[in-house]
Design an enzyme around this catalytic site. Structure first.
Site, short mmCIF file in Angstrom:
data_model
loop_
_atom_site.label_atom_id
_atom_site.label_comp_id
_atom_site.label_asym_id
_atom_site.label_seq_id
_atom_site.Cartn_x
_atom_site.Cartn_y
_atom_site.Cartn_z
N ILE A 158 0.84 -1.20 0.00
CA ILE A 158 0.00 0.00 0.00
C ILE A 158 0.87 1.25 0.00
CG2 ILE A 158 -1.68 1.35 1.33
CD1 ILE A 158 -2.76 -1.38 2.36
N ARG A 235 -5.05 -0.47 10.36
CA ARG A 235 -5.91 -0.99 11.41
C ARG A 235 -6.12 0.13 12.43
NH1 ARG A 235 -7.01 -4.60 8.39
NH2 ARG A 235 -6.74 -6.86 8.73
N ASP A 259 -10.36 5.40 7.89
CA ASP A 259 -11.14 4.34 7.26
C ASP A 259 -11.25 3.14 8.19
OD1 ASP A 259 -12.55 3.25 4.95
OD2 ASP A 259 -10.86 1.86 4.78
N GLU A 264 -14.78 -1.65 15.40
CA GLU A 264 -15.55 -1.41 14.18
C GLU A 264 -16.85 -2.21 14.25
OE1 GLU A 264 -13.14 -2.41 10.79
OE2 GLU A 264 -11.81 -0.70 11.07
N HIS A 283 -14.36 1.34 6.72
CA HIS A 283 -13.39 0.31 6.31
C HIS A 283 -13.67 -0.12 4.87
CE1 HIS A 283 -10.61 -3.02 8.08
NE2 HIS A 283 -10.32 -2.79 6.81
#
Length: 322
Positions: A158, A235, A259, A264, A283
């Site tokens: 990423i 995360r 995000d 979550e 997410h």
């Protein structure tokens, strides 16, 4: 027929807790594997003992016991995780056959999200919805990415894609990395504290490990460049959310685009929902219209490699967290 020939002649048994689309595609593989969906009626770690291979998401693994089930790893010869993150899996999960991950499947989509978040912040794209009428039409001084500094916490799949795109906008790119590997156009710095102090935008793209949990905490935030914009696409647990709120309230940093959070979803009434300097998304940075096809391509590539006895892609290094 000898034992090896008999093994090669029998259909490969793949136990899977993937979604129906991936399972149906795997069942149509030219080599005709036998697909056994298993986790609808049992915990994710109760893998059928007849399976040669397991394909699994990380869902359902958070409650896994600290000790492996009796007989682990059964007759498993390979484990494929259909995601990049491995933090949900217990240590014993990595003590059996080779484990591979979906590293890189969502890298481009997530990189585009990070760039979009930085552009939205600089160009105040969503700020106009907070005012109406004549007040909305007053000219505002907009920011830019050109000439700004991007800090990358992590230079994996990423981070590398974010760096490439940031460079095309004329940004200076800094990064921290545990692997020791670099990338053209990216300057490696010694610490996350230095990264925060020198950056206008800080993209968190490192895996969650014991070492990275809470890495963006009060100490780092106290040293941040004024106005710093944090983008977390990794995360939620890498960022101390309580410290983040304090830093935002005291003007130590300028904004955060998250995000991912811990937990979550966030509970109703969590202050992150209503903070004017926080932008939340569910997410979803990885989720694009080609996400299903990209995952299928990765699964099939590694399955073909396994069946041909070739080297598998993205074998997990549990110590590094990916």
């Amino acid at each position: 027929m000898n034992e090896a020939a008999a093994e090669n002649a029998a259909p490969l048994v793949i136990a899977t807790n993937l979604d129906d689309v991936q399972n149906e595609r795997l069942a149509r593989h030219p080599r005709g594997p036998r697909i056994v969906p298993y986790s609808l009626d049992r915990p994710a770690w109760e893998i059928p003992a007849t399976a040669d291979v397991v394909f699994t998401y990380y869902r359902g693994w958070a409650g896994a016991p600290s000790e492996p089930p009796p007989g682990w790893p059964f007759r498993l010869r390979w484990i494929q995780i259909a995601a990049a993150g491995i933090d949900a899996f217990p240590d014993w999960f990595f003590t059996g056959p080779p484990v591979t991950s979906g590293r890189g499947v969502g890298a481009i989509a997530i990189a585009e999200y990070a760039l979009a978040a930085m552009l939205a912040h600089e160009k105040q794209i969503f700020d106009g919805i907070r005012v109406t009428g004549a007040a909305m039409w007053k000219p505002r001084m907009l920011g830019r990415l050109h000439g700004k500094t991007l800090g990358l916490v992590g230079l994996g799949a990423i981070g590398r894609e974010v760096a490439r795109r940031a460079a095309s906008f004329g940004m200076t790119v800094l990064a921290t990395t545990r692997s020791g590997g670099g990338q053209a156009g990216v300057t490696i710095v010694r610490s996350v504290a230095e990264l925060a102090a020198r950056s206008d935008h800080l993209v968190v793209a490192a895996p969650l490990t014991r070492e990275t949990r809470g890495i963006i905490g009060a100490e780092i935030l106290s040293q941040a460049r004024p106005g710093l914009h944090i983008v977390n696409v990794s995360r939620g647990a890498l960022v101390d959310q309580d410290a983040l709120l304090v830093a935002l309230d005291h003007g130590q940093i300028g904004a955060a685009t998250l995000d991912v959070t811990t937990p979550e979803p966030l509970p109703e009434g969590d202050p992150l929902y209503r903070h004017p300097c926080v932008r939340l998304t569910p997410h979803s940075a990885w989720c694009t219209d080609d996400a299903v096809d990209r995952l299928t391509a990765k699964l099939f590539d590694n399955l073909d490699r396994f069946l041909a006895g070739r080297e598998l892609l993205d074998v997990v290094d549990a110590q590094r967290g990916y």
